[in-house]
Enzyme design. Structure first.
Site: not given
Ligand code: SAM
Length: 339
Positions: A228-230, A248
């Site tokens: 999903g999309d948060f 961040h």
């Molecule tokens: C920087 S990564 C961090 C991954 C993990 N939590 C870690 O610390 O190793 C950011 C994560 O947020 C997810 N993400 C980005 N936009 C998103 C959205 N709109 N909805 C859900 N997840 C999202 C990305 O797919 C990615 O896996």
């Protein structure tokens, strides 16, 4: 008493630090450490041939890595150090080179435009000049997606183990890692605590990568993926929500939205664990956290890293009744908010 001697050594070392950094990144790209792990100590020529290097600079390259503490050389034969043997051999589960592969392929060239980013406030990666969102652009290419997810795991492995060890999980039953990527945090928590179940929430393209890590760890019966999309939907409910390297990525308005969504999804007494390379409140100690924030300038439209005091203030605004900060490992800390 005489004045302490002032020298330019530290300035020159930092200013030309990219020489050593790029030598290491190229060594990872070439698979040097994996080659040595598989073959054992090798003469320079044999190693050069296996890596497909020209003879002009091969010895300088290998000896520079010896001088930088990344290789050992005994009687003309090169071998890994104890650390490069464990952490830079692609064949081992302890491999942390994922982040270095991404640094080499993406961050190194993009950081070349740091000055432009500082002048304009604009990101400097694939999405430069408009176009798709960073994650959308990255995720259309399965290879880049996998590279990114492995890189996240490499960065988060230590923090994931520390969260599993330091948070009081005995009082909780379920966990959801929001923006979980491969899902290293729920995997480490579930491995360390048999009574915990839950899973990860992320954009749908991450599902096969998450499932692979989870089944590989034998946890498919306790951890599942929710796609999903948060920003578009409510977060899944759990006793504990985790957000690692999520806040961040976004500007202040989105940070507040995400914290509010976490608050809304938690039960009374539920916990939100936010972890990042949290900057010290004085903003003078955690250089990695401050540089990570510049990396967010390179990578995202509005992201920035923050101090524990910043995060605790935003949590309080969202309604969390208490919060605390705890160091995890290296530059990483977690801020825990209780609803
Ligand atoms: C920087 S990564 C961090 C991954 C993990 N939590 C870690 O610390 O190793 C950011 C994560 O947020 C997810 N993400 C980005 N936009 C998103 C959205 N709109 N909805 C859900 N997840 C999202 C990305 O797919 C990615 O896996």
């Amino acid at each position: 008493m005489s004045e302490p001697e002032v020298t330019p050594d530290a300035i020159m070392q930092l200013g030309l630090g990219f020489w050593g950094s790029k030598a290491l990144l190229s060594a990872v790209e070439l698979g040097l450490f994996s080659e040595l792990a598989a073959a054992g100590p090798l003469e320079g020529d044999a190693l050069r041939e296996r890596l497909g290097l020209h003879e002009r600079s091969a010895t300088d390259f290998l000896d520079a890595l010896v001088a930088l503490g990344m290789l050992e050389r005994e009687d003309g034969r090169y071998s890994n150090t104890p650390a490069t043997e464990v952490f830079l051999d692609r064949a081992k589960p302890s491999y942390v080179g994922g982040i270095l592969e991404m640094a080499n392929a993406r961050l190194y060239p993009f950081w070349g435009s740091l000055t432009e980013g500082l002048r304009t406030g604009e990101l400097q990666n694939e999405a430069k000049g408009g176009g798709e969102n960073f994650f959308e652009k990255l995720y259309v290419d399965p290879q880049r997606l996998a590279q990114f997810a492995h890189a996240m795991t490499a960065v988060s492995m230590g923090a994931a183990q520390a969260i599993a060890a330091k948070f009081p999980w005995q009082d909780r039953k379920t966990v959801i890692d929001v923006g979980c990527a491969e899902g290293m945090v729920p995997v480490q928590v579930a491995l360390a605590h048999d009574h915990i179940s839950g899973g990860g929430f992320d954009l749908p393209p991450l599902e096969p990568i998450f499932n692979q890590l989870v089944s590989g760890a034998g946890l498919a019966d306790r951890l599942e993926f929710t796609g999903g999309d948060f920003f578009e939907q409510d977060l899944p409910q759990a006793d504990v929500l985790v957000m690692g390297h999520i806040l961040h990525d976004w500007g202040l308005d989105e940070k507040r939205v995400l914290l509010q969504k976490a608050y809304d999804a938690l039960p009374e007494g539920g916990a939100l664990i936010v972890y990042d390379a949290i900057i010290d409140d004085e903003r003078r100690g955690n250089a990695f956290g401050l540089l990570m924030s510049l990396n967010m300038l390179i990578e995202t439209p509005g992201g920035f890293d923050y101090t524990a005091a910043d995060c605790r203030g935003w949590m309080q605004e969202a309604g969390f009744r208490e919060s605390r900060v705890e160091h995890l490992v290296g530059p990483d800390s977690m801020v825990v908010g209780i609803k």
